[in-house]
Design a protein around this motif. Structure first.
Motif, PDB file in Angstrom:
ATOM      1  N   UNK A 191       0.856  -1.293  -0.046  1.00  0.00           N
ATOM      2  CA  UNK A 191      -0.034   0.223  -0.112  1.00  0.00           C
ATOM      3  C   UNK A 191       0.887   1.214   0.177  1.00  0.00           C
ATOM      4  N   UNK A 192       0.689   2.000  -0.947  1.00  0.00           N
ATOM      5  CA  UNK A 192       1.612   3.236  -1.256  1.00  0.00           C
ATOM      6  C   UNK A 192       0.445   4.512  -0.687  1.00  0.00           C
ATOM      7  N   UNK A 193       1.064   4.999   0.263  1.00  0.00           N
ATOM      8  CA  UNK A 193       0.236   6.315   0.933  1.00  0.00           C
ATOM      9  C   UNK A 193       1.115   7.666   0.704  1.00  0.00           C
ATOM     10  N   UNK A 194       0.299   8.497   0.181  1.00  0.00           N
ATOM     11  CA  UNK A 194       0.872   9.857   0.155  1.00  0.00           C
ATOM     12  C   UNK A 194       0.371  10.715   1.171  1.00  0.00           C
ATOM     13  N   UNK A 195       1.082  11.835   1.483  1.00  0.00           N
ATOM     14  CA  UNK A 195       0.837  12.845   2.535  1.00  0.00           C
ATOM     15  C   UNK A 195       0.947  14.300   1.696  1.00  0.00           C
ATOM     16  N   UNK A 196      -0.083  15.047   2.191  1.00  0.00           N
ATOM     17  CA  UNK A 196      -0.333  16.377   2.046  1.00  0.00           C
ATOM     18  C   UNK A 196      -0.956  17.082   3.477  1.00  0.00           C
ATOM     19  N   UNK A 197      -0.484  18.209   3.455  1.00  0.00           N
ATOM     20  CA  UNK A 197      -1.010  18.798   4.741  1.00  0.00           C
ATOM     21  C   UNK A 197      -0.205  20.031   5.198  1.00  0.00           C
ATOM     22  N   UNK A 198      -0.874  20.718   6.300  1.00  0.00           N
ATOM     23  CA  UNK A 198      -0.513  21.813   6.710  1.00  0.00           C
ATOM     24  C   UNK A 198       1.103  21.815   7.438  1.00  0.00           C
ATOM     25  N   UNK A 199       1.604  22.970   7.356  1.00  0.00           N
ATOM     26  CA  UNK A 199       2.974  23.161   8.079  1.00  0.00           C
ATOM     27  C   UNK A 199       2.796  24.008   9.301  1.00  0.00           C
ATOM     28  N   UNK A 200       3.670  24.208   9.925  1.00  0.00           N
ATOM     29  CA  UNK A 200       3.917  25.070  11.084  1.00  0.00           C
ATOM     30  C   UNK A 200       2.888  25.046  12.254  1.00  0.00           C
ATOM     31  N   UNK A 201       2.540  23.846  12.457  1.00  0.00           N
ATOM     32  CA  UNK A 201       1.328  23.516  13.432  1.00  0.00           C
ATOM     33  C   UNK A 201       1.545  23.550  14.668  1.00  0.00           C
ATOM     34  N   UNK A 202       0.804  24.117  15.699  1.00  0.00           N
ATOM     35  CA  UNK A 202       1.130  24.437  17.328  1.00  0.00           C
ATOM     36  C   UNK A 202       1.195  22.892  17.777  1.00  0.00           C
ATOM     37  N   UNK A 203       2.201  22.826  18.635  1.00  0.00           N
ATOM     38  CA  UNK A 203       2.476  21.733  19.304  1.00  0.00           C
ATOM     39  C   UNK A 203       1.231  20.700  19.881  1.00  0.00           C
ATOM     40  N   UNK A 204       0.335  21.155  20.376  1.00  0.00           N
ATOM     41  CA  UNK A 204      -1.158  20.354  20.657  1.00  0.00           C
ATOM     42  C   UNK A 204      -1.750  19.970  19.457  1.00  0.00           C
ATOM     43  N   UNK A 232      -3.841  16.129   6.259  1.00  0.00           N
ATOM     44  CA  UNK A 232      -3.901  17.001   7.295  1.00  0.00           C
ATOM     45  C   UNK A 232      -4.488  18.113   6.702  1.00  0.00           C
ATOM     46  N   UNK A 233      -5.743  18.404   6.851  1.00  0.00           N
ATOM     47  CA  UNK A 233      -6.343  19.797   6.462  1.00  0.00           C
ATOM     48  C   UNK A 233      -7.447  20.123   7.317  1.00  0.00           C
ATOM     49  N   UNK A 234      -7.486  21.397   7.119  1.00  0.00           N
ATOM     50  CA  UNK A 234      -8.672  22.066   8.152  1.00  0.00           C
ATOM     51  C   UNK A 234      -9.852  22.346   7.228  1.00  0.00           C
ATOM     52  N   UNK A 276      -9.173   9.743  -0.690  1.00  0.00           N
ATOM     53  CA  UNK A 276      -8.673  10.616   0.074  1.00  0.00           C
ATOM     54  C   UNK A 276      -9.005  10.516   1.619  1.00  0.00           C
ATOM     55  N   UNK A 277      -8.305  10.511   2.535  1.00  0.00           N
ATOM     56  CA  UNK A 277      -8.734  10.568   3.845  1.00  0.00           C
ATOM     57  C   UNK A 277      -8.308  11.856   4.623  1.00  0.00           C
ATOM     58  N   UNK A 278      -9.141  12.523   5.169  1.00  0.00           N
ATOM     59  CA  UNK A 278      -8.836  13.922   5.687  1.00  0.00           C
ATOM     60  C   UNK A 278      -8.774  13.661   7.118  1.00  0.00           C
ATOM     61  N   UNK A 279      -7.479  14.321   7.696  1.00  0.00           N
ATOM     62  CA  UNK A 279      -7.340  14.138   9.057  1.00  0.00           C
ATOM     63  C   UNK A 279      -7.315  15.655   9.535  1.00  0.00           C
ATOM     64  N   UNK A 280      -8.236  15.988  10.360  1.00  0.00           N
ATOM     65  CA  UNK A 280      -8.302  17.211  11.310  1.00  0.00           C
ATOM     66  C   UNK A 280      -8.873  16.960  12.691  1.00  0.00           C
ATOM     67  N   UNK A 281      -8.224  16.395  13.310  1.00  0.00           N
ATOM     68  CA  UNK A 281      -8.924  15.960  14.824  1.00  0.00           C
ATOM     69  C   UNK A 281      -9.505  17.290  15.698  1.00  0.00           C
ATOM     70  N   UNK A 282     -10.664  16.790  16.341  1.00  0.00           N
ATOM     71  CA  UNK A 282     -11.294  17.861  17.059  1.00  0.00           C
ATOM     72  C   UNK A 282     -10.302  18.196  18.087  1.00  0.00           C
ATOM     73  N   UNK A 283     -10.136  19.864  18.086  1.00  0.00           N
ATOM     74  CA  UNK A 283      -9.192  20.383  18.734  1.00  0.00           C
ATOM     75  C   UNK A 283      -8.043  20.907  18.047  1.00  0.00           C
ATOM     76  N   UNK A 284      -7.855  20.436  17.068  1.00  0.00           N
ATOM     77  CA  UNK A 284      -6.780  20.966  16.102  1.00  0.00           C
ATOM     78  C   UNK A 284      -7.021  22.350  15.669  1.00  0.00           C
ATOM     79  N   UNK A 285      -5.928  23.158  15.388  1.00  0.00           N
ATOM     80  CA  UNK A 285      -6.000  24.465  15.163  1.00  0.00           C
ATOM     81  C   UNK A 285      -4.727  24.704  14.325  1.00  0.00           C
ATOM     82  N   UNK A 286      -4.739  25.759  13.672  1.00  0.00           N
ATOM     83  CA  UNK A 286      -3.593  26.589  12.763  1.00  0.00           C
ATOM     84  C   UNK A 286      -3.263  27.720  13.457  1.00  0.00           C
ATOM     85  N   UNK A 287      -2.010  28.213  13.066  1.00  0.00           N
ATOM     86  CA  UNK A 287      -1.772  29.596  13.393  1.00  0.00           C
ATOM     87  C   UNK A 287      -2.448  30.847  12.688  1.00  0.00           C
TER      88      UNK A 287
END
Length: 158
Positions: free
Chosen positions: A1-14, A121-123, A147-158
């Protein structure tokens, strides 16, 4: 299974912690097949994913968008980038010199051409510039890559 990633940078530590847990849950669903992770190793989602792939005994294929790509990443990320790229089973270097939005999108398109699936990893917001997460998600959908979107409850961006 080949899985690619895309997503946000500069994420806060939580958010890093939430995303890390969510990515690992997704990868745990693929323990019955050889796991290959496709990534550009940017700070944020890419590197979180890369480490999770390695921890799941998967293999990394790193796509370097441009010769000057590493230099455009935050200096504090260079040791992480260097450590992860040194563990890649394959490094694909695209022909671009400068690290631009176009070279980043070209790298994403290369990964989509190889991938069985995309983790995003997308808001859910529009891309902040060409080649951003929203653009890659749209390209994956157009190509028929699940596509599987990952943006857990409580996630935020700057």
């Amino acid at each position: 299974m080949q899985i690619a990633i895309t997503g946000h940078r500069e994420l806060p530590e939580p958010t890093v912690n939430l995303v890390n847990t969510a990515i690992r849950r997704q990868l745990a669903e693929h323990t019955d097949t050889a796991l290959i992770g496709l990534t550009c190793l940017a700070d944020g989602a890419d590197s979180i994913f890369a480490q999770a792939v390695l921890d799941a005994s998967g293999s990394l294929v790193v796509v370097v968008p441009a010769a000057e790509y590493r230099d455009g990443l935050p200096a504090e990320h260079h040791p992480v980038y260097d450590a992860l790229i040194s563990r890649a089973v394959e490094v694909v270097r695209l022909g671009h010199r400068e690290s631009t939005s176009q070279s980043h999108m070209d790298a994403s398109m290369y990964m989509l051409g190889q991938a069985d699936r995309l983790l995003a990893v997308w808001d859910g917001e529009p891309a902040r510039g060409y080649g951003g997460t929203a653009d890659v998600v749209e390209a994956a959908k157009q190509r028929g890559v699940p596509v599987t979107v990952i943006w857990p409850d409580g996630a935020s961006r700057d």
